[in-house]
Write a protein that holds these residues in place. Structure first.
Motif, short mmCIF file in Angstrom:
data_model
loop_
_atom_site.label_atom_id
_atom_site.label_comp_id
_atom_site.label_asym_id
_atom_site.label_seq_id
_atom_site.Cartn_x
_atom_site.Cartn_y
_atom_site.Cartn_z
N UNK A 171 0.84 -1.19 0.00
CA UNK A 171 0.00 0.00 0.00
C UNK A 171 0.88 1.24 0.00
N UNK A 172 0.46 2.24 -0.78
CA UNK A 172 1.20 3.49 -0.82
C UNK A 172 1.00 4.29 0.47
N UNK A 173 2.04 4.96 0.87
CA UNK A 173 1.96 5.96 1.94
C UNK A 173 1.92 7.30 1.22
N UNK A 174 0.92 8.12 1.53
CA UNK A 174 0.72 9.37 0.80
C UNK A 174 0.91 10.58 1.70
N UNK A 175 1.37 11.67 1.08
CA UNK A 175 1.51 12.94 1.78
C UNK A 175 0.12 13.45 2.15
N UNK A 176 -0.03 13.98 3.35
CA UNK A 176 -1.32 14.45 3.82
C UNK A 176 -1.58 15.91 3.49
N UNK A 230 10.73 15.14 8.50
CA UNK A 230 11.45 14.06 9.20
C UNK A 230 10.67 12.76 9.13
N UNK A 231 11.40 11.68 9.39
CA UNK A 231 10.81 10.35 9.45
C UNK A 231 10.84 9.88 10.90
N UNK A 232 9.72 9.38 11.37
CA UNK A 232 9.64 8.79 12.71
C UNK A 232 9.94 7.30 12.65
N UNK A 233 9.67 6.69 11.49
CA UNK A 233 9.90 5.27 11.25
C UNK A 233 10.71 5.11 9.98
N UNK A 234 11.50 4.04 9.89
CA UNK A 234 12.38 3.81 8.76
C UNK A 234 12.05 2.48 8.09
N UNK A 268 8.18 -1.93 11.90
CA UNK A 268 6.76 -2.26 12.02
C UNK A 268 6.01 -1.03 12.49
N UNK A 269 4.80 -0.85 11.96
CA UNK A 269 3.97 0.30 12.35
C UNK A 269 2.54 -0.16 12.60
N UNK A 297 1.45 -2.66 9.52
CA UNK A 297 2.33 -3.39 8.62
C UNK A 297 3.78 -3.02 8.84
N UNK A 298 4.57 -3.11 7.77
CA UNK A 298 6.00 -2.82 7.83
C UNK A 298 6.34 -1.84 6.71
N UNK A 299 7.13 -0.83 7.03
CA UNK A 299 7.59 0.12 6.02
C UNK A 299 8.55 -0.63 5.09
N UNK A 300 8.24 -0.65 3.81
CA UNK A 300 9.11 -1.29 2.82
C UNK A 300 10.19 -0.31 2.38
N UNK A 301 9.76 0.90 2.03
CA UNK A 301 10.71 1.91 1.56
C UNK A 301 10.08 3.29 1.62
#
Length: 70
Positions: free
Chosen positions: A2-7, A14-18, A22-23, A47-51
């Motif tokens: 699933x895509x993560x999209x800008x809000x 910054x990134x809180x997770x890399x 797991x999130x 899920x898990x951040x892929x990239x």
């Protein structure tokens, strides 16, 4: 996947997770700076951040894809 999209339109602050982390759905995973305010990007699902497809400092538009979640 699933895509993560800008809000919101702004600068990826910054990134809180890399990648590999797991999130949980609704958890803040990154922040965008817009009009001198930090706006969270929340995990769309558990899920898990892929990239991440952007880096801190990149300009993004609302609904741009910024990463992938598995």
């Amino acid at each position: 996947m699933e895509e993560i999209k800008a809000t919101i339109t702004g600068t990826l602050h910054s990134f809180e997770k890399h990648a590999g982390d797991d999130v949980t759905k609704g958890e803040t995973i990154a922040q965008i700076e817009s009009m001198k305010m930090l706006i969270p990007i929340e995990a769309p699902n558990t899920g898990k951040i892929i990239e991440w497809s952007v880096t801190a400092g990149d300009f993004v538009n609302e609904n741009d894809s910024v990463g992938m979640l598995d």
